[in-house]
Design a protein around this motif. Sequence first.
Motif, PDB file in Angstrom:
ATOM      1  N   TYR A 104       0.795  -1.245   0.000  1.00 46.03           N
ATOM      2  CA  TYR A 104       0.000   0.000   0.000  1.00 46.03           C
ATOM      3  C   TYR A 104       0.820   1.284   0.000  1.00 46.03           C
ATOM      4  O   TYR A 104       0.267   2.358  -0.137  1.00 46.03           O
ATOM      5  N   ASN A 105       2.169   1.181   0.142  1.00 46.22           N
ATOM      6  CA  ASN A 105       2.917   2.445   0.206  1.00 46.22           C
ATOM      7  C   ASN A 105       3.274   3.008  -1.169  1.00 46.22           C
ATOM      8  O   ASN A 105       3.898   4.060  -1.271  1.00 46.22           O
ATOM      9  N   GLY A 106       2.878   2.289  -2.253  1.00 48.59           N
ATOM     10  CA  GLY A 106       3.071   2.833  -3.600  1.00 48.59           C
ATOM     11  C   GLY A 106       4.494   2.760  -4.114  1.00 48.59           C
ATOM     12  O   GLY A 106       4.792   3.259  -5.191  1.00 48.59           O
ATOM     13  N   LYS A 107       5.402   2.111  -3.370  1.00 45.40           N
ATOM     14  CA  LYS A 107       6.801   2.046  -3.805  1.00 45.40           C
ATOM     15  C   LYS A 107       7.043   0.923  -4.818  1.00 45.40           C
ATOM     16  O   LYS A 107       8.041   0.915  -5.516  1.00 45.40           O
ATOM     17  N   ASP A 111       5.248  -1.196  -7.968  1.00 38.20           N
ATOM     18  CA  ASP A 111       4.129  -1.117  -8.908  1.00 38.20           C
ATOM     19  C   ASP A 111       3.553  -2.506  -9.157  1.00 38.20           C
ATOM     20  O   ASP A 111       4.271  -3.419  -9.556  1.00 38.20           O
ATOM     21  N   LEU A 146      -7.249  -0.629  -6.729  1.00 37.07           N
ATOM     22  CA  LEU A 146      -6.419   0.188  -5.855  1.00 37.07           C
ATOM     23  C   LEU A 146      -7.026   1.575  -5.647  1.00 37.07           C
ATOM     24  O   LEU A 146      -7.033   2.109  -4.534  1.00 37.07           O
ATOM     25  N   SER A 147      -7.540   2.180  -6.722  1.00 37.63           N
ATOM     26  CA  SER A 147      -8.120   3.530  -6.607  1.00 37.63           C
ATOM     27  C   SER A 147      -9.285   3.544  -5.618  1.00 37.63           C
ATOM     28  O   SER A 147      -9.435   4.464  -4.808  1.00 37.63           O
ATOM     29  N   LYS A 191      -7.889   3.225  -2.030  1.00 42.76           N
ATOM     30  CA  LYS A 191      -7.286   4.469  -1.546  1.00 42.76           C
ATOM     31  C   LYS A 191      -8.351   5.437  -1.037  1.00 42.76           C
ATOM     32  O   LYS A 191      -8.127   6.182  -0.088  1.00 42.76           O
ATOM     33  N   LYS A 243      -8.470   5.528   3.190  1.00 45.06           N
ATOM     34  CA  LYS A 243      -7.454   6.581   3.378  1.00 45.06           C
ATOM     35  C   LYS A 243      -7.268   6.929   4.862  1.00 45.06           C
ATOM     36  O   LYS A 243      -6.158   7.218   5.301  1.00 45.06           O
ATOM     37  N   ILE A 277      -2.734  10.136   1.611  1.00 41.87           N
ATOM     38  CA  ILE A 277      -2.989  10.064   0.173  1.00 41.87           C
ATOM     39  C   ILE A 277      -3.222  11.474  -0.333  1.00 41.87           C
ATOM     40  O   ILE A 277      -4.001  12.244   0.240  1.00 41.87           O
ATOM     41  N   GLU A 326      -4.991  12.745  -6.026  1.00 43.16           N
ATOM     42  CA  GLU A 326      -5.037  11.366  -6.506  1.00 43.16           C
ATOM     43  C   GLU A 326      -6.424  10.767  -6.392  1.00 43.16           C
ATOM     44  O   GLU A 326      -6.794   9.845  -7.095  1.00 43.16           O
ATOM     45  N   ARG A 340       6.382   3.526 -13.538  1.00 40.21           N
ATOM     46  CA  ARG A 340       6.942   4.541 -12.665  1.00 40.21           C
ATOM     47  C   ARG A 340       8.262   4.088 -12.056  1.00 40.21           C
ATOM     48  O   ARG A 340       9.073   4.899 -11.674  1.00 40.21           O
TER      49      ARG A 340
END
Length: 1308
Positions: free
Chosen positions: A594-597, A599, A610-611, A614, A618, A629, A633, A712
Amino acid sequence: MTSRGAGTAFSRKNYRLSTEPEKSKVTGIVNSRLLNDYLHRVFTSADGNQPAAAYRKHLTFQNLQEHLERLLAEENGSEDSRDQVAEGRLGPSTVVLDHTSGFEGLLLVDDDLLGVIGHSNFGSIRATTCVYKGKWIYEVLISSQGLMQIGWCTLNCRFNQEEGVGDTPDSYAYDGNRVRKWNVTTTNYGKSWAAGDIVSCLIDLDEGTIAFCLNGISLGTAFDNITRGAGMAYFPAISLSFKESVAFNFGSRPLRYPVEGYRPLQDPPVADLVKARKLLGYLKNVIHIGIDVTEGKLVEKDTSMWQLQGEPTVLITLAHIFNYFSPLMCKVYLVEDVLMTFLLSILERGGAVEAHPLIQQLLDLMWLLMEEYEVHECLKQLLMSLLRAYRFSPIIPDLGLQIHYLRLTIAVLKHEKSRKYLLSNVLFDVLRSVVFFYIKSPLRVEEAGLQELIPTTWWPNRFTKEGKESKEVKEESAEERLRRRAYERGCQRLKKRIEVVEGLQVQILKLLLNNKDRGGGEASRYIFLNKFRKFLQENASNRGNLAVLCPPEYMVCFLHRLIAALRYFWDGHKAKTPAALSSEEAYVPPQLFYNGKVDYFDLQRLGGLLSHLKKTLKDDLAAKANILIDPAELQAVTMDDLDEDEESATSAAQSQRPPAALAIGGALARPAWLSSPTLGRANRFLSTAAVSLMNPRRPLGTLEKIKVLTLRVEQRTREDIEGTHGNEGLSLGRPPEEPDQPITENSLLEVLDGIVMMYNLSVHQQLGKMVGVSDDVNEYAMALKDTEEKISRCPKKRRDIHEELLKSQKVFSEKLNHLSRRLAWINVTIYSKEKMLDIYWLLRVCIRTIEHGDRTGSLFAFMPEFYLSVAMNSYSALKNYFSPVNSMEELPGYEETLMRLAAILAKHFADSRIVGTDIRDSLMQALASYVCYPHSLSAVERIPEEQRISMMKNLLAPYEQRPWAQTNWILVRLWRGCGFGYRYTRLPHLLKTKPEDASLPSLQKPCPSTLLQQHMADLLRSDRDLAPSFLNSVLNQLNWAFSEFIGMIQEIQQAAERLERNFVDSRQLKVCATCFDLSVSLLRVLEMTVTLAPEIFLDWNRPSSELLLRRLAQLLNQVLNRVTAERNLFDRVVNLRLPGLESVDHYPILVAVTGILVRLLVDTDVQGTERATAVLLADPCFQLRSIQYLLGHAEPSALAAAAPATDKRHFSLQTYTEYINPEELAKVEKMLNHLSEESKQAAATTLPTSEEDLCPICYAHPISAIFRPCSHKSCKACINQHLMNNKDCFFCKATITGVDDFTKPASS
């Protein structure tokens, strides 16, 4: 990077322009006499003879360039050879595939116009050059072993989607898939080919013959007297079906298997080849000859330990050589023929790769003395040649060829600067480097030398009737024991040889995962991580695009090598950091999800998209993980906005790409796995329906934009991954439930996460596929055993039959010899003990990861679904795929692992945090399979009591609004073995038929769980709301399933009775059988409930008991009446014995109903029996003959009618003595006697009821209830059933507030 020992990195240009006066000032330049001797020794003439000192020219660095040019110009007869080659050939000198007009169908062609993938039914393509005279050869590298026809055709041949090369008069082809040759007609020819083979196509236009070779071995003349003469010229050509792929070598690279007297279609670069070999000779001389400055003489040096050591004389000499050598090393033919051969010869002396530092020195020289673009091209071509050589080398007994090429690959990758360049630009971008980790399986065991390695073959031959290997260990004969041991020794010899190759492959990955080489940019590991992630994205996001997908057989090998390398580094870190975890305790911490690091592309999470997560979670992220968050986003974006973003990203990416990659845009910008073994880019899409797409260099039009989302992670650095002071990198956002201790390096966590994803993408599927060879061995072994038994029984008079049986025996024995050797290879490369331990380790990693994620509460929803999938699939693989070779019970910590997996299945199959229907179904199916086997069922019984009770409560939830068939199946399995006549593995009438797969969960012996049954009984007794809601849903589903079944068999019966020939749809038959099986299993669950907690039906102090009993009696009577009526619909359909309806029979459904009735009417107290009897007899559908039918008692009228058909056997439970014990039969007799007596008494005492007193809804029972406030009336059964779903009155629709008992007042 400077050369080892060299003071300064001079460019090649500086050396070339320097003059003698300048050089004399440079420290270390030797005197002119010694320099002259040295240069003459290095730059010898072509004949190798040195002229006498008095006659030779004095050489200095000033005139060396002129001398070198003169030497290189000697004996350059390339012009003559060109004129000679041109005769007999028409077309461009560079031979490629004709992508402008010489093709038919849909094809994908590589960037170099030498590789092709079929993209339609049967596409064809020819080369640009044809031949009409002489002897010619070209090679085809087979990348996939499917349907292809390879050979020669003329310009007049017209192909289509059905007819290809060899199907027209003037075309000739070889097809190794079907092992035939084609020229309008077809006959057997040659051998079968496999992926990794090389086919040589030879044409002799002087003699008029065509022949083929496979891996350099001639298959003989295929065609003679081919058409020749004016206007007849032959093009190389191929036809190939969808997904098949090959690469051509017309002579642009050295032929792997040249044939004397035959010339490649494309001339070798003779002049450049002569020049390159001379220059290489000079380079070798520099390495051999040393200068002893103190003694003033030249000395011979040990070449293996050569180093530059900062000698300007040697350095300047080398600069002159590289001035001419460098441009030549950009050409693929010269790299493969000259450079690769030279580097391989260095390693031929044996010893470890580290024992040959010369290769490192040469790579240092290349980076020092060549222009950067030249080094890049040279390294790219070198790795391509190595990959091609590795992939297309034949398997020989010691795997020497594969080992040779892997050793050189390691030597090149040991050079830091070269490794980083190749990682950044070649290994994943241009090459399909995963091929380096694959060991191909030999299709032809004779050529692979397996006959010498495993001279004695063996296979298990103890089978049960159902074809499963017998569990009982029978005494094997002394001869069989000797054969088995000899076979096992052969397998061990093979294993040792394959382990050498696997060890080298792991070494390559260790080099790529090196994180200490930080000189000159990012360490190798971080470059690898970004490329590896992109590789995973392509394979996860392009499921339909076969050209981009990595073949699963490569993935399996890559996975095992990556696990070995990962665990090496993981345990290495543990040795340095004692607080960290060892690889045996490895897991992926929940914050990665969940930390987005990291992909995860568009892969589904347990909680959905995921969206969405979030937005909804949140606050939890902020509270638990301290992650905020960005509000931007969370803003909903329209699809149009997304499209614009993607298009702009795509156009930006394309503007940076080379023009060659723009042939069809980004669609196939990555390596095409099925195409050629060279560039791997299938960038030209050829279609006879869209000729406009053929221009290879046309810029992309607006309509052809392919949306590609860039990763990313591409730009991440070491700091982003590992973190620095105040930055936790990938471990950002540790939840409070996670222990505050280091696990390992963050980069290794991401590799581990990628390994789990790889297993999910295609490894599991491939592991299941390869079991097919083992199944084939079993089938042939059974056939051989059967044939040998027939031979022993064959009468001596029937010699003809005896001879045929002997022929069959020989065929089966030969096939088994072949398959057992092939199986040995597969068992070593895929199913060995070490590979099993890898998959077991992966299972434990997933279990620990899920357990840690579960502790985070709501944040568990962020975990990708594939972790649960891999946990279930890896367990399934260990149990089902590895079991023939290795037993799962021998694995360390097996019992504990089984219990922890059981706890995960029990907890999460009904977890509200998991929303995906597919993953929920998978969990349910896994749990259902788990309870079928005694070992895994005992693991479920060992989980904590609280979890067991929670699991049973979830299983007893109402069946509406959820998939209930699987949970019902689980309850049935827990009961099987306890019910009435329910101790069977297979139904009585199916015993003689062979099951499809005896290892199926449904065919396991009964193993009931009394512990879980007790939990179920306690829950139903204690929770007054749970029991009625659960039982009402079961009764509803039973009503639906049985009604559907009856409706379907009516349709089947009508179709069968029609005069015209009718075929009943197999799908309809399958659905019909499913409805029957569901009805039986629902009845068994009712039997289980009645047995475990009879008071739910018989204790009328409970508000719903009477209603439940009435509903149960009604349904039981309906089932009995439909199934037991004489010459009824059910009887007729059962007697048809239609394929697909095998499970439909009287026994399973009647014993289930009997079990319920016996429990209610016999195995209960007096009061319970009275109540059950009263309700059963009160039901208008009750017929005593249905009960009599169970014991084979037919009614007198029925007997009279059936008198002529005396041979017809009546159903009777008494005939199933192996399934129903005498005690159970006695209870049925007692029940029949009781009901007979009670029905007579009921008939005698029942007073006639007027129609006015009957319930106006069912007309079966007297009015017994009055509604408030409207005062309408009905019987209790009708109003109770109605109030379950509706609160309105039947008649006036007023809301009912209460129901009172109604008793008719006595008449005056």
